[in-house]
Design a protein around this motif. Structure first.
Motif, short mmCIF file in Angstrom:
data_model
loop_
_atom_site.label_atom_id
_atom_site.label_comp_id
_atom_site.label_asym_id
_atom_site.label_seq_id
_atom_site.Cartn_x
_atom_site.Cartn_y
_atom_site.Cartn_z
N LEU A 16 0.89 -1.15 -0.20
CA LEU A 16 -0.33 -0.45 -0.11
C LEU A 16 0.51 1.02 0.14
O LEU A 16 0.37 1.98 -0.79
CB LEU A 16 -0.77 0.05 1.06
N PHE A 17 2.04 1.63 0.65
CA PHE A 17 2.57 2.17 1.01
C PHE A 17 3.66 1.98 -0.64
O PHE A 17 4.10 3.85 -1.11
CB PHE A 17 3.75 2.01 2.54
N SER A 18 3.94 1.50 -1.11
CA SER A 18 4.71 1.65 -2.36
C SER A 18 3.65 2.20 -3.13
O SER A 18 4.16 2.68 -4.26
CB SER A 18 4.78 0.38 -3.11
N SER A 19 2.12 1.92 -3.64
CA SER A 19 1.30 2.68 -4.22
C SER A 19 0.63 3.55 -4.18
O SER A 19 0.99 4.60 -5.71
CB SER A 19 -0.04 2.11 -3.64
N VAL A 20 1.53 4.56 -3.17
CA VAL A 20 1.08 5.14 -2.71
C VAL A 20 2.55 6.34 -3.55
O VAL A 20 2.19 6.92 -4.76
CB VAL A 20 1.65 6.35 -1.39
N GLU A 21 3.98 6.41 -3.39
CA GLU A 21 4.68 6.21 -4.52
C GLU A 21 4.18 6.77 -6.19
O GLU A 21 4.64 7.05 -6.83
CB GLU A 21 5.78 5.45 -4.08
N LEU A 22 4.47 5.41 -5.94
CA LEU A 22 3.55 5.02 -7.93
C LEU A 22 2.36 5.76 -8.58
O LEU A 22 2.77 6.28 -10.13
CB LEU A 22 3.73 3.05 -7.38
N SER A 23 1.32 5.99 -7.30
CA SER A 23 0.76 6.84 -8.07
C SER A 23 0.74 8.43 -8.24
O SER A 23 0.65 9.09 -9.22
CB SER A 23 -0.41 7.14 -6.74
N GLY A 32 8.63 8.71 4.20
CA GLY A 32 10.51 8.28 4.22
C GLY A 32 10.95 7.19 5.08
O GLY A 32 11.70 6.46 4.74
N VAL A 33 10.60 7.27 6.23
CA VAL A 33 11.26 7.07 7.31
C VAL A 33 11.06 5.92 7.31
O VAL A 33 11.81 4.75 7.98
CB VAL A 33 10.69 7.38 8.72
N ARG A 34 9.20 5.82 7.40
CA ARG A 34 8.97 4.29 7.32
C ARG A 34 9.93 3.00 6.15
O ARG A 34 10.65 1.94 7.00
CB ARG A 34 7.44 4.15 7.45
N THR A 35 10.12 3.52 5.09
CA THR A 35 10.38 2.50 3.75
C THR A 35 12.10 2.25 4.17
O THR A 35 12.42 0.89 4.27
CB THR A 35 10.02 3.50 2.61
#
Length: 676
Positions: free
Chosen positions: A93-100, A379-382
């Motif tokens: 889900l977090f990857s989808s934010v950056e991809l969006s 970013g911190v989470r990733t």
């Protein structure tokens, strides 16, 4: 056919929906780590993606529409309980934010771009498809309430009923009447009060007869509280509160005396696949006061370029104000007292109105730092997961407001500081245990307003900076001689961090690079009128402090003269003014080739402004004043010929033809028409 203004509106709204989805994910991630359920937040995340999907379809953004369609399927499976949230799903889900974000940016460049054209899209969609195909099926119907209720519940609402009953909670029906003209506000208030006791599963028309200006609704509330407590708290805003069935027995097994009367439901309008009363806009927003107009409807989206044009007009009006004042002074000097007084009165009124206009435009440019902080939290989470480190980010002051253009310029420097803190500052689990620290590292991101500036602090509880190693790295990079290194004090050693090619670690990392970056961070912050400083103690941690102006549009400046030129110096950095003389206290001396001012028994390094700007001065009385400047932890003197006054100036950017002239940050026109 959609015009350019329509597409601009699409990109703005799509960006806001992606950011809203990101904020919901951060709340969900925090709840997952704490072991708490977040059904309402998940539902809001689903709504954001559902809305974004429809928006993309309307504007032909087929690539982003395809990704959001897959995301909607995944979120639906989770909110219906078919998939259990875990760290792997959260990563997707977090990857989808950056991809969006990437797809939206690509859509600007290439309208109608396909999803597969953006790197990583296919992998993400395959991961989502793999999860949704293997999710277990779930029985849709539950024997809890009368069929008249179940027939109008959405699948999600039915799932929430099942989940709450499995948890041993009871379902209550709250009946309330609302005036049609104030239903938005009154319904929101009732829902907020009810949520203090549990989860509001849904609300439906009661089917009872109502007057033409009233509507009666039934809210279904899942709670572990008692009927008595609900009646005490909610009696003033409800007509009746009744418990519904709470067992899984069938109607025949329950008998007719063990259950409340069935809930009758009026016909509803069907929208898509869901049957619901339309949700009032802003229903999940901050609680409103009774009878206050809906704040969402009062909001207007304004292009920052339009505000920039208004700032330019404001600068022109400031010139007119100066001309008016000059004419008033000339009239009085020429004996035209009546005309001079009238012009002075007009000037004072004009000045007051101009200040009101200036404050209003600046207020419209201000946005909360939360816009940047949400991205930093992602970013911190990733980064922490990539490095296998437990890191807790604590944010305070996200509501602090600052100029929108500054927020955009702050994101990258702050992200680099956080990346360095996680990679080089926060120790791994074993090392933290050995030193008696909690296994989870903490990074605090604090923001607060101080006068006309905003202060940002990035503080970690890591290992701190090894100054000896930092000096060795600076000497090895050729940025410092060994003899000079021995003369540095504690603060000067820490400042070596900002030299090009100097790093705090000997290990190269893909996360924070090869020792380049902190010099760029410092430069970028200074370009927006800010200053950065740091404090570090080995074994305890490091704190970066950034001080930046509230806005770059209008700057309070001190007007000075040097070699016949008038120059504006930002008052942000001015500490005090000193008049030079031959006495021992305020005399400029030359010590070992460096000019210094002896100020209150301390030596202050000074720099003649005409020398720095290569201006030729023929004035025998030149260099009569020293402006004591403070930039981060560094204090020095700027030597000038004259000091005039302070003025609020509208700064205009330097022409691109002069981009290599680094001594100047902008230009302006004063009230008398002169260029500064």
């Amino acid at each position: 056919m959609i015009d350019d203004s329509g597409r601009d509106e699409f990109f703005t709204e799509a960006q806001e929906l992606i950011e809203a989805f990101s904020r919901h994910l951060l709340v969900i991630d925090s709840g997952y780590k704490e072991g708490t359920d977040q059904p309402e937040t998940f539902n809001e995340a689903f709504r954001a993606i559902h809305t974004l999907k429809g928006l993309c379809g309307l504007f032909g953004a087929v690539g982003l529409a395809k990704v959001t369609h897959h995301l909607e399927d995944l979120l639906d499976e989770i909110r219906l309980g078919r998939l259990k949230i875990n760290s792997a799903i959260l990563d997707i889900l977090f990857s989808s934010v950056e991809l969006s974000h990437s797809l939206l940016a690509q859509e600007k460049e290439t309208p109608g771009i396909q999803a597969e054209a953006v790197t990583g899209t296919a992998i993400l969609m395959n991961s989502i498809t793999g999860l949704t195909k293997t999710s277990p099926s779930q029985e849709n119907k539950i024997e809890l309430l009368d069929d008249t209720i179940l027939s109008v519940l959405t699948e999600y609402e039915e799932h929430r009923l099942r989940t709450n009953l499995d948890a041993g909670l009871e379902i209550f029906r709250l009946r309330a009447k609302f005036n049609l003209f104030t239903i938005d506000t009154e319904l929101n208030l009732l829902k907020e009060r009810a949520r203090e006791f549990g989860e509001v599963i849904t609300y439906l028309p009661s089917g009872e007869a109502s007057s033409t200006d009233e509507l009666e609704l039934d809210l279904l509330l899942a709670t572990g509280d008692s009927l008595q407590n609900l009646q005490l708290a909610l009696a003033a805003s409800t007509e009746a509160i009744e418990p519904l069935a709470t067992t899984r027995q069938s109607s025949e097994e329950r008998g007719t005396d063990s259950v409340s009367p069935p809930l009758s439901v009026a016909p509803l309008t069907q929208v898509g696949e869901e049957v619901r009363l339309q949700e009032p806009r802003g229903a999940e927003q901050e609680q409103l006061q009774p009878h206050e107009p809906n704040l969402v409807r009062r909001a207007v989206r304004v292009d920052i370029r339009k505000l920039d044009r208004l700032m330019n007009v404001l600068g022109e009006l400031a010139i007119l104000k100066g001309s008016l004042q000059k004419n008033a002074s000339n009239a009085l000097a020429n004996g035209e007292r009546l005309l001079g007084r009238d012009l002075q009165r007009l000037h004072r009124n004009f000045e007051r109105r101009l200040e009101d206009l200036q404050d209003g435009i600046l207020e419209m440019r201000m946005v909360p730092l939360a816009q940047a902080f949400d991205r930093l939290a992602r970013g911190v989470r990733t980064i922490s997961r990539e490095l296998n480190k437990e890191v807790r980010l604590v944010i305070t002051g996200a509501e602090t407001e600052i100029d929108k253009l500054i927020v955009e310029e702050l994101s990258e420097p702050l992200l680099h500081m956080l990346r360095n803190a996680i990679d080089h500052g926060i120790e791994d689990h074993d090392e933290r245990r050995k030193t008696g620290k909690p296994e989870s590292g903490t990074i605090a991101l604090n923001a607060y307003q101080k006068g006309n500036h905003v202060v940002l602090e990035v503080e970690d509880d890591g290992s701190g900076i090894n100054q000896e190693e930092l000096m060795r790295r600076a000497i090895s990079a050729g940025s410092l001689s060994e003899s000079k290194a021995q003369e540095l004090d504690h603060e000067e050693r820490l400042q070596l961090m900002f030299l090009p090619g100097v790093s705090t670690t000997t290990q190269v990392s893909e996360i924070s690079g090869r020792g380049v970056g902190m010099d760029v961070v410092k430069t970028n912050i200074e370009l927006i009128g800010g200053a950065v400083d740091l404090v570090s103690r080995e074994g305890e941690g490091t704190t970066f402090t950034i001080k930046i102006p509230l806005t770059l549009a209008i700057v309070s400046a001190l007007i000075v003269g040097s070699a016949g030129q008038r120059i504006a110096v930002p008052q942000l950095s001015v500490v005090e003014l000193v008049r030079t003389g031959s006495n021992k206290e305020n005399r400029i001396e030359n010590i070992n080739g460096t000019q210094v001012l002896r100020l209150r028994d301390r030596l202050l390094p000074v720099l003649p402004l005409n020398s720095a700007l290569k201006l030729t001065s023929k004035d025998a009385n030149a260099n009569r004043f020293v402006i004591v400047m403070q930039v981060a932890s560094h204090r020095f003197g700027l030597v000038v010929d004259e000091v005039f006054d302070t003025e609020e100036i509208v700064v205009k950017p330097i022409s691109s033809m002069l981009r290599d002239v680094t001594e100047y940050s902008g230009s302006t026109i004063l009230g008398d028409g002169s260029v500064i």
